[in-house]
Design a protein around this motif. Structure first.
Motif, short mmCIF file in Angstrom:
data_model
loop_
_atom_site.label_atom_id
_atom_site.label_comp_id
_atom_site.label_asym_id
_atom_site.label_seq_id
_atom_site.Cartn_x
_atom_site.Cartn_y
_atom_site.Cartn_z
N GLU A 307 0.83 -1.21 0.00
CA GLU A 307 0.00 0.00 0.00
C GLU A 307 0.87 1.26 0.00
O GLU A 307 0.59 2.21 -0.72
CB GLU A 307 -0.95 0.00 1.20
N GLY A 342 4.42 14.86 -1.12
CA GLY A 342 3.99 15.00 0.27
C GLY A 342 2.54 15.46 0.35
O GLY A 342 1.92 15.79 -0.66
N LEU A 351 -10.18 13.13 4.98
CA LEU A 351 -10.51 12.49 3.71
C LEU A 351 -11.04 11.09 3.94
O LEU A 351 -12.02 10.67 3.34
CB LEU A 351 -9.23 12.34 2.87
N ARG A 356 -13.47 8.08 -0.45
CA ARG A 356 -13.04 6.70 -0.56
C ARG A 356 -11.53 6.59 -0.58
O ARG A 356 -10.95 6.13 -1.54
CB ARG A 356 -13.67 6.09 -1.79
N GLY A 359 -6.67 3.47 2.06
CA GLY A 359 -5.38 2.78 2.13
C GLY A 359 -4.69 2.95 3.47
O GLY A 359 -4.33 1.97 4.12
#
Ligand SMILES: Nc1ncnc2c1ncn2[C@@H]1O[C@H](COP(=O)(O)OP(=O)(O)OP(=O)(O)O)[C@@H](O)[C@H]1O
Ligand SMILES: [Mg+2]
Length: 395
Positions: A307, A342, A351, A356, A359
């Motif tokens: 990820e 960054g 968020l 969506r 991660g």
């Protein structure tokens, strides 16, 4: 002459003194109303006299003031007669302005009818309901309210109600995140299947078609040299297909871990990443030469690495990445550091709730399941460092 001037100034000085005393009195009154005063000391001719406000109830008042729940007492018409500091915090209004205000002022208009019914019922019996308060400034705060009749000892008269208010925004946020994670897990599974179907069709399917066509051409070739040349090309296609299928299956389940162990799997994944995305990767693995970590830990480290690198490819636009996998006394640390764009991790956390982007959240959840943790350090323009720590228990 002097005497006259003195006499003329006296009334003015008196007004000033009166004004000062009034100010002191108002301040004292405010402090008493706000519950900031336990006792008043009055200077008398025969010494100081102490008037205790809380008296024997002081212990209860401390409990009331310092409890983690908001507490209010309402008069029969719904005016706040007293509340503790926590309640004032919940509605983000200074204590002095809360006392004396009608409680329904802190309830948004749409919720007021239901709230009035709750308070009315609270005059007869204990009631509890979840509702929303509107804090000063307009922010909405989900709360759980528990209401009971306020009766004076000895008389059956209900003189108001007492309410305990719990801020449940944290609980709601956690619940929302959990629901979203569950939903995401289901969609992720569906999306994963779609991706595999697409990749099988687009990549392996294409290559197998190319092989078929090539084999037919071999059948029709007139000379053995021609056939040999074709066979060589087909072998390259077959090798490539094997690679693609391998990558696909590793994506599904990192079975590579069972075969070659974590260090080799990490090395292979990092090399593949560098090649596919043209990013220079500096990899160092320490302290894992002779030890096989528990399977769940291996899989988690591998997934976190996947990820983190996927994020580098998707978001960072980095030129180089440093990957460190270090086995220490009682921990395993994985660090992925890029020199890319960054971002602001605080904005990222929001968020995760609204959108969506899961991660990083899933990364944290995975680590937490093993008693580990993930730290995200990033600033716009200053690259990103993901550090995951895992405790290692002896098998
Ligand atoms: N290495 C990185 N460099 C720059 N920005 C990053 C990096 N990693 C994460 N981000 C930012 O943090 C956000 C959240 O990342 P996260 O992995 O949680 O979600 P995502 O990658 O957008 O979506 P998902 O992982 O659910 O497919 C990203 O959208 C991106 O803006
Ligand atoms: Mg991501």
């Amino acid at each position: 002459m002097t005497k006259k001037r003195k006499a003329a100034r006296r009334p003015q000085a008196g007004v000033r003194e009166l004004r000062d005393r009034l100010k002191t009195a108002e301040e004292t009154l405010r402090a008493i109303r706000a519950g900031e005063v336990d006792a008043i000391v009055v200077a008398r001719a025969r010494g100081e006299h102490v008037i205790t406000l809380a008296g024997a109830e002081l212990a209860y008042r401390i409990l009331f003031d310092q409890m983690n729940e908001g507490a209010v007492t309402l008069t029969r018409d719904g005016t706040i007669a007293y509340c503790n500091r926590r309640f004032a915090d919940i509605v983000r209004t200074p204590l002095a302005r809360v006392i004396g205000a009608p409680l329904r002022r802190f309830v948004p208009p749409a919720e007021q009818p239901a709230f009035d019914a709750l308070v009315a019922a609270g005059h007869r019996e204990n009631r509890r309901a979840d509702t929303t308060f509107r804090a000063e400034g307009g922010a909405l705060v989900p709360v759980s309210v528990s209401i009971a009749p306020l009766q004076l000892e000895g008389s059956g008269d209900v003189i108001g109600v007492i309410g305990v208010v719990t801020d449940i925004s944290e609980r709601e946020r956690a619940e929302e995140l959990r629901n979203r994670l569950i939903q995401q897990a289901v969609t992720a599974q569906e999306e994963e299947r779609r991706r595999i179907a697409r990749e099988l069709h687009d990549e392996a399917g294409q290559s197998l078609t190319a092989l078929l066509v090539g084999l037919r051409t071999i059948e029709e070739s007139r000379t053995i040299t021609e056939a040999a040349e074709l066979a060589q090309r087909l072998r390259a296609i077959a090798a490539q297909t094997l690679d693609e299928v391998g990558r696909l299956s590793r994506g599904l389940h990192p079975g590579i871990l069972d075969e070659v162990g974590l260090p080799a799997a990490v090395t292979r994944h990092v090399q593949e990443f560098a090649q596919r995305h043209g990013v220079a990767v500096d990899l160092r693995i320490e302290g894992l030469d002779s030890e096989v970590l528990p399977p769940a830990l291996q899989a988690t480290v591998y997934r976190v690495l996947q990820e983190a690198l996927t994020n580098v490819a998707k978001h960072a636009g980095a030129r180089s990445v440093r990957v460190r996998l270090v086995r220490d006394k009682a921990t395993v640390e994985l660090r992925v550091q890029d020199d890319g764009a960054g971002f602001d991790p605080a904005a990222g956390a929001e968020l995760a709730v609204g959108d969506r982007h899961f991660g990083l959240q899933v990364m944290r959840e995975r680590a937490a399941l093993l008693g580990g943790s993930v730290k995200v350090e990033s600033r716009p323009g200053a690259g990103t460092t993901i550090t995951a720590h895992f405790p290692v228990r002896r098998a």
